[in-house]
Write a protein that holds these residues in place. Structure first.
Motif, PDB file in Angstrom:
ATOM      1  N   ALA A  62       0.765  -1.519   0.078  1.00  0.00           N
ATOM      2  CA  ALA A  62       0.154   0.587   0.238  1.00  0.00           C
ATOM      3  C   ALA A  62       0.771   1.047  -0.007  1.00  0.00           C
ATOM      4  O   ALA A  62       0.227   2.279  -0.528  1.00  0.00           O
ATOM      5  CB  ALA A  62      -0.610   0.024   1.662  1.00  0.00           C
ATOM      6  N   GLN A  63       1.419   1.221   0.619  1.00  0.00           N
ATOM      7  CA  GLN A  63       3.165   1.953   0.539  1.00  0.00           C
ATOM      8  C   GLN A  63       4.623   1.917   0.864  1.00  0.00           C
ATOM      9  O   GLN A  63       4.635   0.478   0.646  1.00  0.00           O
ATOM     10  CB  GLN A  63       3.040   3.078   1.864  1.00  0.00           C
ATOM     11  CG  GLN A  63       1.827   3.587   2.312  1.00  0.00           C
ATOM     12  CD  GLN A  63       1.758   4.481   3.118  1.00  0.00           C
ATOM     13  OE1 GLN A  63       2.573   4.308   4.125  1.00  0.00           O
ATOM     14  NE2 GLN A  63       0.833   6.032   3.739  1.00  0.00           N
ATOM     15  N   ILE A  96      -2.259  -0.835  -9.462  1.00  0.00           N
ATOM     16  CA  ILE A  96      -2.266   0.302  -8.505  1.00  0.00           C
ATOM     17  C   ILE A  96      -2.534   1.083  -9.630  1.00  0.00           C
ATOM     18  O   ILE A  96      -1.405   1.651 -10.718  1.00  0.00           O
ATOM     19  CB  ILE A  96      -1.090  -0.006  -8.106  1.00  0.00           C
ATOM     20  CG1 ILE A  96      -0.623  -1.195  -7.146  1.00  0.00           C
ATOM     21  CG2 ILE A  96      -0.653   1.708  -6.996  1.00  0.00           C
ATOM     22  CD1 ILE A  96       0.403  -1.777  -6.658  1.00  0.00           C
TER      23      ILE A  96
END
Length: 324
Positions: free
Chosen positions: A146-147, A273
């Motif tokens: 996610a990061q 993404i």
């Protein structure tokens, strides 16, 4: 992480069986399995032969080695499979990056490696025979970040993939490398967790280096490589569509991809993404990396797998000169 040698050998054997190849004669001409031709002149320019345009300087894995009489690569194998399916001999013609002119001049019947994002009134394009896009490769994990931690994603400097990393995760996440060989080496040595690369070129580079990674996410939109033909030749369009559907469905196309890339490319099965174009108003203005049609910026450069791109040559195509 280095356990692919036997797999590659097995896949190469499977490819030969799937294509039913007779090999290469002493003259260097390609001898496919014997079939009854399904198309003839004027649908094709020469009876009994499918003249296929390729870009000899297109790079690996599409064209991996060449000589005065022979080519090898993924596009060569795909062209051979199409010719076999149509019951035709194969002739390869170097179109030197000018596919549209080769078609309009009648030098070739079809051309390989056309981007699905390109639009042309003079060229019809098939459904993609190969998917592509900026992929995030990882080893031993399907976990999509996610990061991303600082320096955790390796990518070739100034490439479309590097741009995608910066836009998706921020500048600090990027671990820039001079080429994909170096990028995958960073994952092998634990200095990076992921590699961002064109899905096709990255798969080829990883296979050549015996690095056990796989795509786990797609950064941005998906593209593909298509077959081009004259927009006015509807009979050939129909024949190529039918032949492509056949080799995509009977396992031959998968065997070609497995030979050159380790496995077929399936970007529909992985997470996408989103990549913002906010950092550059020039986004989508140029092609950027090879294989990422229309998804670069003006500062991107072509992504390269290695300085040595010679690959296994299970299929020996014929003379590269154009006929008639």
């Amino acid at each position: 992480m280095k356990h692919r040698a036997s797999v590659v050998c097995m896949l190469a054997c499977a490819l030969c069986l799937a294509l039913g190849l007779a090999g290469c004669s002493q003259s260097g001409s390609y001898e496919g399995k014997t079939l009854t031709p399904t198309v003839s002149a004027p649908t094709i320019g020469t009876n009994g032969t499918l003249r296929v345009g390729i870009d000899a300087d297109g790079g690996a894995p599409f064209i991996t080695s060449k000589s005065s009489a022979q080519y090898a690569g993924l596009d060569v194998d795909m062209a051979a499979a199409l010719a076999d399916q149509l019951g035709l001999k194969l002739e390869l013609v170097d179109v030197a990056g000018n596919a549209a002119k080769a078609l309009s001049d009648g030098d070739v019947d079809i051309v390989m490696g056309q981007s699905s994002s390109e639009k042309s009134t003079s060229m019809w394009m098939s459904d993609p025979y190969l998917e592509t896009g900026v992929a995030l490769f990882a080893s031993g994990s399907d976990s999509v970040p996610a990061q991303a931690a600082a320096g955790s994603i390796a990518a070739q400097s100034s490439s479309t993939s590097a741009w995608a990393v910066e836009n998706a995760f921020g500048d600090e996440a990027l671990n820039p490398s001079s080429d994909l060989v170096s990028a995958f080496s960073l994952v092998e040595t634990g200095k990076a967790t992921y590699v961002a690369a064109d899905a096709v070129i990255g798969s080829y580079a990883a296979l050549r280096q015996n690095v056990d990674v796989k795509p786990i996410a797609l950064l941005g939109s998906k593209g593909g490589y298509c077959i081009g033909a004259s927009s006015s030749n509807q009979n050939l369009q129909k024949a190529i569509s039918g032949a492509l559907t056949a080799i995509m469905g009977n396992g031959v196309a998968d065997a070609v991809c497995a030979k050159w890339l380790g496995s077929p490319v399936d970007l529909d099965s992985i997470t996408t993404i989103e990549v913002s174009a906010s950092k550059s108003s020039a986004a989508n203005s140029v092609s950027g990396e090879s294989g990422e049609a229309g998804s670069g910026t003006a500062s991107t450069t072509s992504e390269t797998a290695s300085t040595s791109t010679a690959g296994a040559n299970a299929i020996q195509p014929n003379s590269t000169s154009s006929s008639n």
